[in-house]
Design a protein around this motif. Structure first.
Motif, PDB file in Angstrom:
ATOM      1  N   GLY A  15      18.928  14.630  92.462  1.00 48.15           N
ATOM      2  CA  GLY A  15      17.542  15.057  92.297  1.00 48.15           C
ATOM      3  C   GLY A  15      16.746  14.914  93.570  1.00 48.15           C
ATOM      4  N   LEU A  16      16.991  13.804  94.306  1.00 48.52           N
ATOM      5  CA  LEU A  16      16.270  13.600  95.553  1.00 48.52           C
ATOM      6  C   LEU A  16      16.626  14.662  96.583  1.00 48.52           C
ATOM      7  N   GLY A  19      15.124  17.954  95.576  1.00 47.30           N
ATOM      8  CA  GLY A  19      13.687  17.932  95.820  1.00 47.30           C
ATOM      9  C   GLY A  19      13.349  18.148  97.275  1.00 47.30           C
ATOM     10  N   LEU A  22      13.920  21.839  98.091  1.00 49.31           N
ATOM     11  CA  LEU A  22      12.818  22.675  97.597  1.00 49.31           C
ATOM     12  C   LEU A  22      11.566  22.500  98.450  1.00 49.31           C
ATOM     13  N   TYR A  23      11.322  21.277  98.904  1.00 44.00           N
ATOM     14  CA  TYR A  23      10.156  21.022  99.745  1.00 44.00           C
ATOM     15  C   TYR A  23      10.266  21.771 101.073  1.00 44.00           C
TER      16      TYR A  23
END
Length: 305
Positions: A15-16, A19, A22-23
Motif C-alpha cells: 500500500g505504501l 501510494g 500514485l503521488y
C-alpha cells in the motif's frame, strides 16, 4: 502468528509503495485548472443541453476562458446579464444578441387534421416518420409523439391532450434548440421574441399543392400568395407552395393575417383589434323656406293710382 504479521507487513508495504507511485504520477501529470472555469460554471444552469455547441456546461466554461474573444460563444439558457458577468470574468466584451423562442409551425390539431389510420408503432416521432408517416393525411405536420418534450431539459414544452400538438412555454424556453433537433418534421423553429414577445408566423410547413394541403388540413397553407402581395415590407416569400415570413424583415403589421383565407398565419401576444365604429348618419338640418316678398311697386304705378 509470524505468518499473520508477515502478511500484514507485506500488505502495508504494498500500500505504501502504491501510494507513493500514485503521488508521483499525480504530481507529474497534474493539470492546472484555471479558477475562472469554476466561476463561470457556477453561473451556468448546468443543464448540459448542448445549445451552446459544446458537450456540456463545463466544456463551455473552459472554452470561454481559453478563447481570445467571446465571438461565437453564447449560452442560450443564460440571460444577457449572466453573459455580461461571464464576459467580465474572462475580460472580454460580449455582444448581447436578440432573444429567441421556439415556435411550433403547425396548427394541425385533432379538429383541423383528422386521423385516417391508426399508428401502432413505437411512441416516437422519429419512428413514426420512418414507418407510415403518422396517422393523418399530412406528411409534413406534427406527429404528436412528443420527441420535443423529451428533448427539452427545461420543461418548456408540453403536449396539449386536446389538440395533440406541443405547446411552448415562452417564459421557460431558453432557445437551446434541442427541440428543433429532435423534431423529424422540422416544424419547430427559433424565432425572435420581439417587443412584448409578439410574433407573426405561418403555422404550416406543408409543401403540397393547394387542394392536397387543404384536404389534409383545414388550416394548411394553399400557396395562394395573397399574404405576399399584402406585405409592405417584402418579408414574405412563397416557395414550393408554402409561404414563409422572415422574422428579420417582419414589422408585425399583421396585414398578412387579415389576407390569409386559410387563417394559417398566426399573430401571438397581440391585443385584439379594435372594431371600427359604425359611421354615424349625417344629420341634415331642416331647410327654412325664405319668406315670399311682395313685388315692389314702381313710381309710375303709384302716380297712376
Amino acid at each position: 502468528m509470524s505468518f499473520i504479521l508477515t502478511a500484514i507487513l507485506v500488505l502495508g508495504l504494498t500500500g505504501l509503495v502504491l501510494g507513493l507511485v500514485l503521488y508521483v504520477v499525480s504530481r507529474k501529470f497534474k493539470v492546472e485548472v484555471d479558477p475562472r472555469v469554476g466561476q463561470i460554471a457556477e453561473l451556468l444552469p448546468g443543464a448540459n443541453c448542448g445549445g451552446c455547441g459544446f458537450p456540456g456546461c463545463a466544456a463551455f466554461a473552459e472554452a470561454c476562458v481559453k478563447s481570445e474573444s467571446m465571438d461565437g460563444l453564447k449560452c442560450s439558457a443564460c440571460k444577457s446579464e449572466v453573459m455580461q458577468q461571464i464576459a467580465a470574468i474572462t475580460g472580454h466584451a460580449v455582444e448581447v444578441g436578440v432573444e429567441k423562442v421556439a415556435v411550433v409551425r403547425c396548427a394541425g390539431s385533432c379538429a383541423n387534421r383528422p386521423s385516417l389510420r391508426v399508428y401502432d408503432g413505437a411512441p416516437s416521432c422519429a419512428a413514426a416518420a420512418l414507418m407510415n408517416g403518422g396517422a393523418t393525411g399530412c406528411f409534413f405536420g406534427c406527429l404528436g409523439c412528443g420527441d420535443c418534450v423529451k428533448a427539452c431539459k427545461f420543461e418548456a414544452i408540453k403536449m396539449d391532450p386536446e389538440t395533440g400538438l406541443p405547446v411552448v412555454d415562452q417564459d421557460k424556453c431558453t432557445a437551446c434548440g434541442a427541440c428543433v433537433k429532435a423534431c423529424p418534421r422540422m416544424i419547430i423553429e427559433l424565432r425572435n421574441k420581439n417587443k412584448l414577445d409578439r410574433r407573426v408566423y405561418v403555422s404550416c410547413v406543408n409543401k403540397d399543392k393547394g387542394p392536397v394541403a387543404k384536404k389534409a388540413c383545414e388550416v394548411g397553407c394553399i400557396g395562394c400568395g395573397k399574404c405576399v402581395k399584402a406585405c409592405p415590407f417584402e418579408a414574405i416569400t412563397l416557395e414550393n407552395n408554402l409561404a414563409y415570413i422572415d422574422f428579420e424583415k417582419c414589422r408585425l403589421c399583421r396585414k398578412c393575417v387579415d389576407e390569409c383565407p386559410q387563417h394559417t398565419i398566426l399573430a401571438v401576444n397581440f391585443p385584439p383589434k379594435k372594431e371600427a365604429a359604425p359611421a354615424e348618419p349625417e344629420v341634415q338640418e331642416p331647410q327654412v323656406e325664405a319668406p315670399v316678398q311682395a313685388p315692389e311697386t314702381s313710381v309710375e304705378q303709384k302716380t297712376a293710382e
